[in-house]
Motif scaffolding. Sequence first.
Motif, PDB file in Angstrom:
ATOM      1  N   UNK A 180      31.539  54.539  44.401  1.00 10.83           N
ATOM      2  CA  UNK A 180      33.050  53.340  44.420  1.00 10.83           C
ATOM      3  C   UNK A 180      32.499  52.392  43.934  1.00 10.83           C
ATOM      4  N   UNK A 181      30.859  52.109  43.417  1.00  8.03           N
ATOM      5  CA  UNK A 181      30.417  50.837  42.587  1.00  8.03           C
ATOM      6  C   UNK A 181      31.368  50.830  41.717  1.00  8.03           C
ATOM      7  N   UNK A 182      31.337  51.843  40.680  1.00  7.53           N
ATOM      8  CA  UNK A 182      31.893  51.316  39.318  1.00  7.53           C
ATOM      9  C   UNK A 182      33.176  51.563  39.645  1.00  7.53           C
ATOM     10  N   UNK A 183      34.105  51.899  40.305  1.00 12.26           N
ATOM     11  CA  UNK A 183      35.627  51.428  40.471  1.00 12.26           C
ATOM     12  C   UNK A 183      34.985  49.421  41.097  1.00 12.26           C
ATOM     13  N   UNK A 184      34.618  49.237  42.037  1.00 11.40           N
ATOM     14  CA  UNK A 184      34.013  47.780  42.120  1.00 11.40           C
ATOM     15  C   UNK A 184      33.889  47.108  40.838  1.00 11.40           C
ATOM     16  N   UNK A 185      33.082  47.474  39.901  1.00  8.09           N
ATOM     17  CA  UNK A 185      32.939  47.199  38.444  1.00  8.09           C
ATOM     18  C   UNK A 185      34.309  47.417  37.260  1.00  8.09           C
ATOM     19  N   UNK A 186      34.968  48.058  37.572  1.00  9.84           N
ATOM     20  CA  UNK A 186      36.018  47.761  36.465  1.00  9.84           C
ATOM     21  C   UNK A 186      37.068  47.363  36.951  1.00  9.84           C
ATOM     22  N   UNK A 187      37.507  47.124  38.541  1.00 10.74           N
ATOM     23  CA  UNK A 187      37.986  45.928  39.004  1.00 10.74           C
ATOM     24  C   UNK A 187      37.508  44.240  38.448  1.00 10.74           C
ATOM     25  N   UNK A 188      36.226  44.387  39.195  1.00 11.12           N
ATOM     26  CA  UNK A 188      36.155  42.651  38.490  1.00 11.12           C
ATOM     27  C   UNK A 188      36.495  42.135  36.790  1.00 11.12           C
ATOM     28  N   UNK A 189      35.934  43.597  35.908  1.00 12.41           N
ATOM     29  CA  UNK A 189      36.295  43.737  34.955  1.00 12.41           C
ATOM     30  C   UNK A 189      37.826  42.777  34.680  1.00 12.41           C
ATOM     31  N   UNK A 190      39.224  43.221  35.775  1.00 11.36           N
ATOM     32  CA  UNK A 190      40.175  42.893  35.161  1.00 11.36           C
ATOM     33  C   UNK A 190      40.341  41.515  35.887  1.00 11.36           C
ATOM     34  N   UNK A 191      40.035  41.795  36.966  1.00  5.55           N
ATOM     35  CA  UNK A 191      40.207  40.393  37.525  1.00  5.55           C
ATOM     36  C   UNK A 191      39.432  38.911  36.382  1.00  5.55           C
ATOM     37  N   UNK A 192      38.744  39.533  35.806  1.00  5.64           N
ATOM     38  CA  UNK A 192      37.849  38.247  34.878  1.00  5.64           C
ATOM     39  C   UNK A 192      38.695  38.603  33.990  1.00  5.64           C
ATOM     40  N   UNK A 193      39.367  39.135  33.159  1.00  6.98           N
ATOM     41  CA  UNK A 193      40.622  38.952  32.350  1.00  6.98           C
ATOM     42  C   UNK A 193      41.384  38.158  32.965  1.00  6.98           C
ATOM     43  N   UNK A 194      42.190  38.370  33.837  1.00  8.84           N
ATOM     44  CA  UNK A 194      42.976  37.579  34.446  1.00  8.84           C
ATOM     45  C   UNK A 194      42.772  35.846  34.615  1.00  8.84           C
ATOM     46  N   UNK A 195      41.751  35.860  34.627  1.00  7.88           N
ATOM     47  CA  UNK A 195      40.830  34.277  34.874  1.00  7.88           C
ATOM     48  C   UNK A 195      41.009  33.501  33.903  1.00  7.88           C
ATOM     49  N   UNK A 196      40.590  34.184  32.738  1.00  6.38           N
ATOM     50  CA  UNK A 196      40.602  33.708  31.294  1.00  6.38           C
ATOM     51  C   UNK A 196      41.784  33.278  31.307  1.00  6.38           C
ATOM     52  N   UNK A 197      43.052  33.586  31.913  1.00  8.03           N
ATOM     53  CA  UNK A 197      44.028  32.951  31.235  1.00  8.03           C
ATOM     54  C   UNK A 197      44.772  32.083  31.738  1.00  8.03           C
ATOM     55  N   UNK A 198      43.986  31.535  32.740  1.00 10.09           N
ATOM     56  CA  UNK A 198      44.394  30.043  33.094  1.00 10.09           C
ATOM     57  C   UNK A 198      44.072  28.671  32.674  1.00 10.09           C
ATOM     58  N   UNK A 199      44.259  28.147  32.549  1.00  9.20           N
ATOM     59  CA  UNK A 199      44.204  26.747  31.414  1.00  9.20           C
ATOM     60  C   UNK A 199      43.687  25.889  32.603  1.00  9.20           C
ATOM     61  N   UNK A 200      41.575  26.458  33.199  1.00  8.96           N
ATOM     62  CA  UNK A 200      41.779  25.569  33.820  1.00  8.96           C
ATOM     63  C   UNK A 200      40.459  25.090  33.774  1.00  8.96           C
ATOM     64  N   UNK A 201      39.981  23.230  34.242  1.00 12.68           N
ATOM     65  CA  UNK A 201      39.480  22.406  33.444  1.00 12.68           C
ATOM     66  C   UNK A 201      38.376  22.201  34.393  1.00 12.68           C
ATOM     67  N   UNK A 202      37.039  21.535  34.164  1.00  9.94           N
ATOM     68  CA  UNK A 202      35.699  21.650  35.199  1.00  9.94           C
ATOM     69  C   UNK A 202      35.919  20.601  34.990  1.00  9.94           C
ATOM     70  N   UNK A 203      35.427  20.032  36.511  1.00 10.54           N
ATOM     71  CA  UNK A 203      35.292  18.266  37.389  1.00 10.54           C
ATOM     72  C   UNK A 203      34.947  17.947  35.902  1.00 10.54           C
TER      73      UNK A 203
END
Length: 427
Positions: A180-203
């Motif tokens: 289950x822990x391995x499954x969690x690591x895999x999903x967090x990688x996918x979420x991180x890839x999606x996050x980097x598609x955003x045009x988010x700016x720092x404060x």
Amino acid sequence: MRSEIAHFKSQSYNFKVLTLTNLIYSIVLPVIDIFVAAYVMRSSNDPVKVVVYQLTIYTGIPITFLINGYLLRTFSIKTLYSLGMMLSGISMMVMMSLTTLDTVGIGVAGLIMGMSFGFYWANRDFLALAMTNDENRNYYYGLETFFYTIIAIIIPFSIGAFIEYQSAISGNAQLAYRIVTGFVVFITILASIMCFRGNFTNPTEKKFVYFKFDPYWYKLLRLASLKGLVQGFLVTAPAMLIMLLVGKEGALGTAQSVGAIIAAFVMYIIGRKTAPKHRVYVFGAGLLIFAIAAIINGILYNSTGVIIFMLLLLLAKPLLDIAYYPIQYSVIDILTKKEKRSEFAYILNHEAGLYIGRLVGAGTFLVLAYSFSVEIALRYAIVIVAVLQLASFWVAKDIIKQGKIENIDDAPILSNEEPTLVAPITH
């Protein structure tokens, strides 16, 4: 259905990316929230260690909020946001690597998980505040809650069944938890890839540590402290109660799943159809349902009571979140303009208010557990904090009332002769 899809597509690009990032990461949240606590219970058979684990998590969160503020001066918010998601898998790996679950080991794993939550929530809160406005925040949290609740049907049931099946065929539940822990690591990688598609700016504002605020802010801190009272219980109590009174992870997953479909659609409709003026009533409903759930569990304190508690929790928690976050963000919207400060300054300080409440709530459990018994703590600590949290309704009502006044004061007056024709600004 088409109209709902069209409504989602009409939102900004970053709104959609943020929602999808959180949707992917939400797949692992039930694992983190429920099954890690169940793992501690299974391995140690000690509810006090579960609470100690939760306390170390809650200690790591505000510390990481502070660290995150300084790191935002150098690193992109997408990097830190992704780091938070990845650390959740690392924390579980540390937990699974421990040969014996002693207090030190649990504390280290808890601090890493606290850092994970700190990086995740600090940046998530800032982005949610930046990507939404007061008019679409009910919809944003209703949409998120809808998907979270649907996922809460599939993931707890599936993982609970998998752990039981693996335990039955191999007699090794720890192996199942490692998978289950391995499954969690895999999903967090996918979420991180999606996050980097955003045009988010720092404060843009670099200073974020303040010790004095507008009096209006201290009202929200009182609300945050009351919310923090029950947060620890909402995460660990279901796992502890079911492991003690029902006994198996499969039952844990089933209890989390039953009734979740109805709750999901109810939350989506509430988020889609309600306006800012309805938030106090949604919030009050969540408080009342949680208090009723805690009292029923305290009276029955058996498997039936636990199941009822879990079902009511499926309604209470999302109701509270749908109302609370927009209330919090509307206050930040007002004060960032009034005090000319970064939004992150308020997000950081808000975490301090939550932490005070969490310490009091978890401390109540530990005092009852050590002074009387674990049964007394599980049976009555939740009732005590749930009843105390009912005071949140009047605090929230006062905050919303003052927010309307602040908005009116901020509204531009087109002429001295007809000031009443100008509508209040919404944030």
